[in-house]
Scaffold this active site. Structure first.
Site: not given
Length: 258
Positions: A158, A165
């Site tokens: 990720y 995020k």
């Protein structure tokens, strides 16, 4: 609660790409709850698809271009919104992007360019959109962004998206603090892995999906329909005193240590 808790509300939806998009699931739930929708599309490649999906809610459902990395396009988008309404009540920010190679190599190899792009598209755009939305929310409103557990814990592959995020979630808290006295609430939904176009861009996404099924207390991740229901809750008066929060909709995975 009313069958249409969002009746009379106008919502602006950023981030629909196709019918598998989380933004689409929430948009459908908002429409079913009575909200009128206005959509953006990001680039000519997505225009036809978003326009076709928007007709689900009527042939005259507004759809306008908006590249969220351009202040000029965001300004133009909200000027177009004003053709249909003097005020808005709801905003959905379901926008994220990082260059493909940044989601395949190890994080330490992240380039300056990939880092900047991921943060501009995935995090700063929430701030830019909120700046314009605030001016059209005289009676208050609800702004909702989409996040993922990779913002707070390391999720393989990720990478820079997790860091972006994290920035998105922090931005949510600061926006909530700034806008709270205007009765504008800002929250995040942290969704478990869902089979979306964005999700499939992460290397070994299938393994991540299976890991959730094996380890989440409920033995599964979430469904788009469940995310839609959460979106309605955060948009409705039922969450009138909730702001600056990250709500996990992930089958309980977030609570598990081992």
């Amino acid at each position: 609660m009313s069958d249409q808790p969002l009746a009379g509300k106008t919502a602006v939806v950023f981030g629909v790409a196709n019918k598998r998009s989380i933004a689409w699931a929430i948009a459908k739930a908002w429409a079913d709850a009575g909200a009128k929708l206005i959509f953006n599309y990001a680039g000519d490649r997505l225009q036809k698809n978003v326009e076709q999906l928007a007709t689900t809610f009527g042939e005259d459902t507004p759809v306008y271009p908006c590249d969220v990395t351009s202040d000029e396009e965001i300004d133009s988008f909200f000027e177009n919104v004003k053709k249909h309404t003097d005020k808005i009540d709801l905003v959905l920010h379901s926008v994220a992007f990082a260059p493909k190679e940044a989601l395949q190599e190890s994080f330490v190899k992240t380039s300056r360019e990939a880092y900047a792009i991921a943060h501009d598209v995935s995090a700063y755009s929430l701030v830019a959109i909120s700046q314009r939305a605030e001016k059209m929310m005289p009676d208050g409103g609800s702004i909702i962004a989409m996040s993922f557990y990779g913002a707070v814990k390391v999720v393989p592959n990720y990478n820079v998206m997790g860091v972006a995020k994290a920035s998105l979630e922090a931005s949510t808290r600061y926006l909530a603090a700034d806008l709270g006295r205007k009765n504008i609430r800002v929250n995040c939904i942290s969704a478990g892995p869902v089979q979306t176009l964005a999700g499939r861009g992460v290397s070994d996404f299938g393994k991540l999906f299976k890991y959730y099924e094996d380890h989440a207390p409920m033995g599964r991740t979430c469904t788009p329909e469940e995310l839609g229901c959460t979106g309605v809750f955060l948009a409705s008066d039922g969450s009138a005193s909730i702001t600056g929060q990250v709500l996990y909709v992930d089958g309980g995975y977030e609570i598990v240590a081992m």
